[in-house]
Design an enzyme around this catalytic site. Structure first.
Site, PDB file in Angstrom:
ATOM      1  N   LYS A   8      16.463 -20.997  -0.285  1.00 30.34           N
ATOM      2  CA  LYS A   8      15.010 -20.852  -0.246  1.00 30.34           C
ATOM      3  C   LYS A   8      14.428 -22.219  -0.587  1.00 30.34           C
ATOM      4  CE  LYS A   8      11.462 -17.917  -2.408  1.00 30.34           C
ATOM      5  NZ  LYS A   8      11.279 -16.772  -3.324  1.00 30.34           N
ATOM      6  N   ASP A 140       6.909  -7.417  -7.641  1.00 34.35           N
ATOM      7  CA  ASP A 140       6.642  -7.313  -6.204  1.00 34.35           C
ATOM      8  C   ASP A 140       7.740  -6.474  -5.551  1.00 34.35           C
ATOM      9  OD1 ASP A 140       5.173  -7.851  -3.905  1.00 34.35           O
ATOM     10  OD2 ASP A 140       6.152  -9.766  -3.524  1.00 34.35           O
TER      11      ASP A 140
END
Length: 187
Positions: A8, A140
């Site tokens: 990432k 989340d």
């Protein structure tokens, strides 16, 4: 190691752009609060400052790596939940190197018509443990951040945003949920 890994990478120049946008939002909120009593009552500046703090934590991938390590420890004894292993020595503030998660997104499974009750039970048991036992939860945990792997294990990704509950906050949350379920409006 020869295994599949995911990397990432934060977009170059992202941090200054976000800081600029947040400054514009803060200035606009300040003007709105000065001009409108309703805006002041909503504490728009406070809301944006809280958002900025949360966003700053998400922009530092070292924090996400620590969150993932903590979730991995919290679920180490649960064979139905997996958090990707992070390669700390290869990760920085702007790069996160971790084990690649294969599987189907939970969100894709919802519309298939398949019997996903066992999966839903694991999903809610996981959320319950995070909130009411650990007091450390994924901020989340929507179905796009949860994968079903071929071995039936739920894999959780994108751990940059988390929340924490103290023991007294957990008790208050349980009281609120109980009042709602009991339809006790006074409570």
């Amino acid at each position: 190691t020869g295994g599949k890994e995911a990397i990432k990478v934060q977009r170059p120049g992202l941090r200054p752009k976000i800081e600029s946008d947040l400054n514009i939002l803060l200035a606009t909120a300040g003007y709105a609060e000065a001009a409108f009593d309703e805006a002041s009552a909503m504490d728009l500046v406070g809301v944006i400052r809280g958002f900025a703090k949360s966003l700053a934590q998400e922009l530092d991938f070292r924090i996400e790596a620590r969150n993932m390590a903590r979730f991995a420890r919290n679920f180490a004894d649960d064979p139905k939940v997996r958090v990707p292993r992070v390669h700390g020595e290869l990760s920085t503030e702007e790069v996160l190197c971790m084990e690649f998660v294969e599987g189907r997104k939970f969100s894709e499974l919802l519309g298939t018509g398949d019997d996903i009750r066992p999966l839903v039970e694991v999903y809610f048991r996981t959320a319950y443990k995070m909130l009411f036992i650990d007091g450390f939860f994924h901020g989340d945990l929507h179905p796009g951040n949860v994968f079903l792997q071929s071995d039936g294990v739920l894999a959780i990704i994108d751990c940059g945003m988390v929340g924490r509950l103290s023991p007294s906050q957990k008790d208050k949350l349980i009281d609120i949920l109980w009042a709602v379920m009991s339809e006790d409006m006074e409570a």
